[in-house]
Every structure is written in structure tokens, then in C-alpha cells.
Design a protein around this motif. Structure first.
Motif, PDB file in Angstrom:
ATOM      1  N   LEU A   1       0.832  -1.208   0.000  1.00  0.00           N
ATOM      2  CA  LEU A   1       0.000   0.000   0.000  1.00  0.00           C
ATOM      3  C   LEU A   1       0.865   1.257   0.000  1.00  0.00           C
ATOM      4  O   LEU A   1       0.495   2.295  -0.555  1.00  0.00           O
ATOM      5  CB  LEU A   1      -0.905   0.021   1.241  1.00  0.00           C
ATOM      6  N   TRP A   2       2.026   1.155   0.648  1.00  0.00           N
ATOM      7  CA  TRP A   2       2.889   2.324   0.831  1.00  0.00           C
ATOM      8  C   TRP A   2       3.684   2.655  -0.433  1.00  0.00           C
ATOM      9  O   TRP A   2       3.958   3.822  -0.724  1.00  0.00           O
ATOM     10  CB  TRP A   2       3.854   2.050   1.988  1.00  0.00           C
TER      11      TRP A   2
ATOM     12  N   PHE B   1       2.167   5.014  -2.828  1.00  0.00           N
ATOM     13  CA  PHE B   1       2.075   6.310  -2.148  1.00  0.00           C
ATOM     14  C   PHE B   1       3.427   7.028  -2.238  1.00  0.00           C
ATOM     15  O   PHE B   1       3.495   8.240  -2.470  1.00  0.00           O
ATOM     16  CB  PHE B   1       1.686   6.099  -0.677  1.00  0.00           C
TER      17      PHE B   1
ATOM     18  N   TYR C   1      -3.069  12.309  -5.428  1.00  0.00           N
ATOM     19  CA  TYR C   1      -3.732  11.465  -4.427  1.00  0.00           C
ATOM     20  C   TYR C   1      -4.851  10.646  -5.076  1.00  0.00           C
ATOM     21  O   TYR C   1      -4.996   9.450  -4.808  1.00  0.00           O
ATOM     22  CB  TYR C   1      -4.332  12.314  -3.298  1.00  0.00           C
TER      23      TYR C   1
ATOM     24  N   TYR D   1      -3.464   7.854  -6.964  1.00  0.00           N
ATOM     25  CA  TYR D   1      -2.989   6.797  -6.055  1.00  0.00           C
ATOM     26  C   TYR D   1      -4.166   5.957  -5.544  1.00  0.00           C
ATOM     27  O   TYR D   1      -4.142   4.724  -5.593  1.00  0.00           O
ATOM     28  CB  TYR D   1      -2.232   7.430  -4.881  1.00  0.00           C
ATOM     29  N   LEU D   2      -5.188   6.659  -5.054  1.00  0.00           N
ATOM     30  CA  LEU D   2      -6.331   5.940  -4.479  1.00  0.00           C
ATOM     31  C   LEU D   2      -7.014   5.078  -5.532  1.00  0.00           C
ATOM     32  O   LEU D   2      -7.465   3.967  -5.262  1.00  0.00           O
ATOM     33  CB  LEU D   2      -7.328   6.926  -3.869  1.00  0.00           C
TER      34      LEU D   2
ATOM     35  N   VAL E   1      -4.987   1.859  -5.983  1.00  0.00           N
ATOM     36  CA  VAL E   1      -5.021   1.004  -4.791  1.00  0.00           C
ATOM     37  C   VAL E   1      -6.413   0.400  -4.619  1.00  0.00           C
ATOM     38  O   VAL E   1      -6.556  -0.804  -4.393  1.00  0.00           O
ATOM     39  CB  VAL E   1      -4.596   1.814  -3.539  1.00  0.00           C
ATOM     40  N   VAL E   2      -7.429   1.237  -4.755  1.00  0.00           N
ATOM     41  CA  VAL E   2      -8.800   0.747  -4.560  1.00  0.00           C
ATOM     42  C   VAL E   2      -9.128  -0.326  -5.593  1.00  0.00           C
ATOM     43  O   VAL E   2      -9.719  -1.359  -5.268  1.00  0.00           O
ATOM     44  CB  VAL E   2      -9.803   1.920  -4.616  1.00  0.00           C
TER      45      VAL E   2
ATOM     46  N   MET F   1     -16.356   2.105  -4.785  1.00  0.00           N
ATOM     47  CA  MET F   1     -15.206   2.982  -4.513  1.00  0.00           C
ATOM     48  C   MET F   1     -14.263   3.066  -5.705  1.00  0.00           C
ATOM     49  O   MET F   1     -13.618   4.092  -5.937  1.00  0.00           O
ATOM     50  CB  MET F   1     -14.453   2.490  -3.282  1.00  0.00           C
TER      51      MET F   1
END
Lengths: 110, 367
Positions: B120-121, B124, B158, B161-162, B165-166, B191
């Protein structure tokens, strides 16, 4: 559903893990804020380290528990992770180099 | 040449925007990855999912692993650097060591959590670098960046990124990293759609805000300001569809990093040694620095995981655990050592290769 069993697990054990993680996160936040207010970088960074450890504990518990599958818990886990990453990006401000010691004074003339 | 309108910030020398020159900077910051992304996407669509098997691993040795070593080198190569960031330099390695011991002691709970957190990181961290590079080139080009600009640019990165990841975390099945199984979060499906809409909205805002600022400052938008955003979008969007490209994204991220870390290294060496810039100085310092980091990278990612197998664990387990721990350490280090607000970082990053490359000619008639 649990993916891998905890050794000697039980719901009480899992609840305690979450509680321990939450206490660590709150303690870390408190230390961080104190460090920021008092301008003590060591307290700030130390506090953030505790926040990370607490989050790791809570996150590990969530990943292996039934709660993972509820939308609220999984969304909270992701947002918590993003918040932690954001906090860690400001982990430690540069400490200014300590001033060099002042040169020795010249001896006074008698 | 037309004079600048009153109140307009002076337009810097065009060459001053780039560390090396337009071609090299554009290629390393994103040009190569955009090109590779489009080629691999096209090949994938034609049924060639992995045209060069093993390429990403090979590039890892040459570029990706040295980039981790370069950030450690930057932090640990001098006592004054360690003194500036004592908790990061001395505390975080112990924290990571404790987590690794925990992972080895508890391979079915702590190890997958560590791997999960790292996965996850990592994007980011890529995102943070993209924001940083955008702001760095804005500064180098003299393009104004206010609070609103910064908020909008960050919002886009952001959202991007989201979104990636989502999209990966909607699936509730197990994932695998090396030999470590980890669970996905099982996020609600809506989402994924919501974050994709956010990317489009923030993308439009990003362009609008850039245009507004450019109009206000009465100057054109330097194209390189758009490159990190386009690059990141392709990394994440093509990467999630084409696995062979996804494996190469860390390599492209490392290329960006090495350009900047190398420029910083040259600038510092030039200042510390008091040497006069010359081609031989640049070649010698660059080779020395790269070789050191090549060895450092091999040590971190080649030797340490293999040495850890002596503890009785398979390489398929030690590799992902140690990769995750070493990279999280790197995320911490990068988070503190590259703050543009810090004048000891921001000012040297206005460096141009020309400063170190050009031999200073002795003044005529000097005794």
C-alpha cells in the motif's frame, strides 16, 4: 472467515490486540503533538514511531479477522493507512547543526 | 527580445530548467516510461504479454536497487547528515529489524501484514516523488506555485494513487508477493468507480489551475511540469492492465530518483572538494557514486535475503519480507532528506550539469 489462525486465539484475544493498538496510536499522537508544540523533534518522531507500531498492530488484526470483509472496516483500514503514510512523510524535521563552540577568550592584560 | 511585462517573474534561461538538458531530463523523468508503456500496452493487446521476460529483474539490479542504496548513501555518508536526522538514521533501522524478527517469528501473521503495508505504501511513495518532481521543476522554471496550486496538484496525485489502490483492493481474494500470501481489503466496488471519477475531475482541475496560474503570471506552462502527472497516470493505469509494465514501474521511478540524487551528489562534491568543474570530474564522481550504489543495492537486495536463508527460511520468504522492510526504511529516509523547504536541499537542487561539466578557463594574462 479467518485466513490463518492466531495461536491460542479467541475473540477476546483479538479485541485485546485492537485495544492495544488503539492505545499505542493514541499515545503516539499525544507524544507527537507534545513534541510539535514544545518543538522537540525527538518526541515528535518517537511519537510517530509509536503511531506506526500501533497502526501495524491494529492493521494486522483487521487483516486476519472477519471485520476485514465489512465495507466500513476495510475502508477505515485504507484511510488509516493513507493517513499514517502522510504522517510518516513528515517524520523528522532536519535538526539544525549545533553552533560551534565559541573561541577561547584572549588572556586579559595585567 | 521582448521585454517582460512589469510584475512578471523573469523567465529563466531555458536550459536552467533542466538538470542535464531537455532530452535527458524528459526521458528520465517520464519520457522513457511513457514510451515503454505505450509499446507494452500495444504488444499486450496483440497477444504478447511479456515480450522480454526477466527484463524488470535485470533492470532492478542495474537501476532500482542502486536507487535504494543511493538514498541510504545520502543519509549515512556523513556524520552531519546522521546528526540532522537521528531518529530516521538510527531509530528506524532498529524498528524495521524488530518487524523483520517479528515476521520471521510469525510468518503467517506479521509477515503478510508487513508485505501488505509495503504494497500500500509503495505507490504512495511513488506519488510523493511525482509531486516533489513537479514542484522541483516549477521552482527551476520560476513557475509560481501557490497554496491552491499545490492543493490541486496534490489532489490529482492522491486521486490517482487511491484509484489504483482501490481497484486492487476491491477483489477480496488472496494476493501473493514472492512467496508470501496476503489478504486484500475487499473494499466495496463503488469505490473503484468513485476514485476513477475523482481522477478525471482532479485531472481537469489540475490543467485548469495550471492554465490559470500561467495566465496570471503571463507566461507559458513549461511542458515538463505536466510530465510527472502524465507519467504517474500511465504507470498506474497501464500498469494495472499490463503486468509486464507494472513490473517495470519501480525501474522508472528509480530513474527519476537517480537523476536528482546524482545531480545533488555532483553539486555537493563540487562544493566540498573545491574542485574546478570538468568533464573528468563529472565522469569520475559519477562512476564512483554509481558503482558504490550498484554494490550497495546488490548487498541490500541480493546478499541480505540470501544470508537470511541460513536461518532456515526459504528465499521465497526472506526476499519479500526483507524487500518490504528495506523499502519501508527507504520511504522514511526519502520523506525526510528531500524536503524542498530545507534550503540545504532546495538550493542545491537548482544545480545544472553545466556547472560541473564546463572547465573553467584560466583568466588571460593572469600571473
Amino acid at each position: 472467515m479467518r485466513l490463518f489462525p492466531y495461536p491460542g486465539e479467541g475473540e477476546l484475544f483479538l479485541a485485546r490486540v485492537v485495544l492495544a493498538g488503539a492505545i499505542l496510536v493514541l499515545t503516539g499522537f499525544f507524544l507527537t503533538i507534545v513534541g510539535m508544540v514544545r518543538r522537540q523533534p525527538l518526541a515528535r518522531s518517537g511519537g510517530l514511531m509509536i503511531v506506526l507500531v500501533g497502526f501495524f498492530v491494529m492493521f494486522s488484526d483487521l487483516m486476519w479477522s472477519d471485520g476485514r470483509t465489512t465495507p466500513l472496516a476495510s475502508t477505515a483500514a485504507l484511510l488509516g493507512a493513507v493517513l499514517v503514510f502522510r504522517l510518516m512523510a513528515a517524520f523528522e524535521p532536519a535538526t539544525p547543526p549545533s553552533p560551534s563552540p565559541s573561541p577561547p577568550r584572549a588572556p586579559r592584560k595585567p | 527580445m521582448a521585454a517582460a511585462a512589469p510584475g512578471t517573474p523573469p523567465l529563466p534561461d531555458r536550459r536552467g530548467i533542466y538538470f542535464v538538458n531537455g532530452w535527458v531530463d524528459v526521458a528520465l523523468v517520464g519520457g522513457l516510461s511513457v514510451l515503454a508503456g505505450l509499446i507494452l500496452w500495444g504488444l499486450d493487446a496483440r497477444g504478447h504479454p511479456d515480450p522480454v521476460p526477466g527484463l524488470a529483474f535485470f533492470l532492478g539490479w542495474l537501476v532500482n536497487w542502486p536507487h535504494f542504496s543511493a538514498s541510504s548513501y545520502r543519509l549515512y555518508h556523513s556524520k552531519s547528515n546522521i546528526a540532522q536526522y537521528p531518529v530516521t538514521a538510527l531509530g528506524i533501522p532498529f524498528l524495521m529489524l524488530a518487524v523483520v524478527i517479528g515476521a520471521f517469528s510469525s510468518p503467517l501473521t506479521v509477515a503478510p501484514t508487513l508485505v501488505k503495508l509495503f504494497l500500500l505504501w509503495s505507490p504512495f511513495h511513488f506519488m510523493g516523488q511525482s509531486v516533489g518532481i513537479t514542484l522541483l521543476y516549477a521552482r527551476r522554471s520560476g513557475f509560481p506555485v501557490g497554496r491552491l496550486d499545490r492543493a490541486v496538484y496534490s489532489g490529482f496525485f492522491y486521486a490517482s494513487y487511491l484509484s489504483v489502490v482501490v481497484s486492487k483492493e476491491v477483489d477480496p481474494s488472496l494476493g501473493v508477493f514472492g512467496g508470501v500470501l496476503y489478504p486484500r481489503l475487499g473494499l466495496p466496488g463503488w469505490m473503484a468507480t468513485a476514485t476513477q471519477i475523482a481522477v478525471i475531475l482532479y485531472g481537469a482541475l489540475f490543467l485548469l489551475q495550471l492554465g490559470r496560474t500561467a495566465l496570471g503570471a503571463r507566461r507559458p506552462i513549461p511542458p515538463i511540469l505536466l510530465l510527472p502527472a502524465v507519467t504517474q497516470l500511465l504507470w498506474f493505469e497501464i500498469g494495472r492492465r499490463v503486468p509486464s509494465y507494472d513490473q517495470m514501474v519501480p525501474f522508472f521511478h528509480a530513474l527519476q530518483y537517480l537523476l536528482i540524487a546524482w545531480a545533488m551528489q555532483l553539486k555537493e562534491r563540487l562544493a566540498a572538494s573545491g574542485a574546478v568543474g570538468s568533464k573528468s570530474f563529472v565522469l569520475w564522481e559519477s562512476s564512483k557514486w554509481y558503482l558504490l550504489n550498484l554494490v550497495g543495492g546488490a548487498l541490500l537486495f541480493g546478499l541480505i535475503p540470501r544470508a537470511a536463508t541460513r536461518l532456515g527460511f526459504a528465499l521465497e520468504f526472506t526476499q519479500p519480507v526483507l524487500f518490504a522492510a528495506i523499502q519501508i526504511h527507504h520511504f522514511f529516509v526519502d520523506g525526510v532528506i528531500w524536503k524542498l523547504r530545507n534550503p540545504n536541499v532546495g538550493n542545491p537542487l537548482l544545480f545544472r550539469l553545466e556547472e560541473a561539466w564546463k572547465t573553467e578557463e584560466p583568466a588571460r594574462g593572469a600571473a
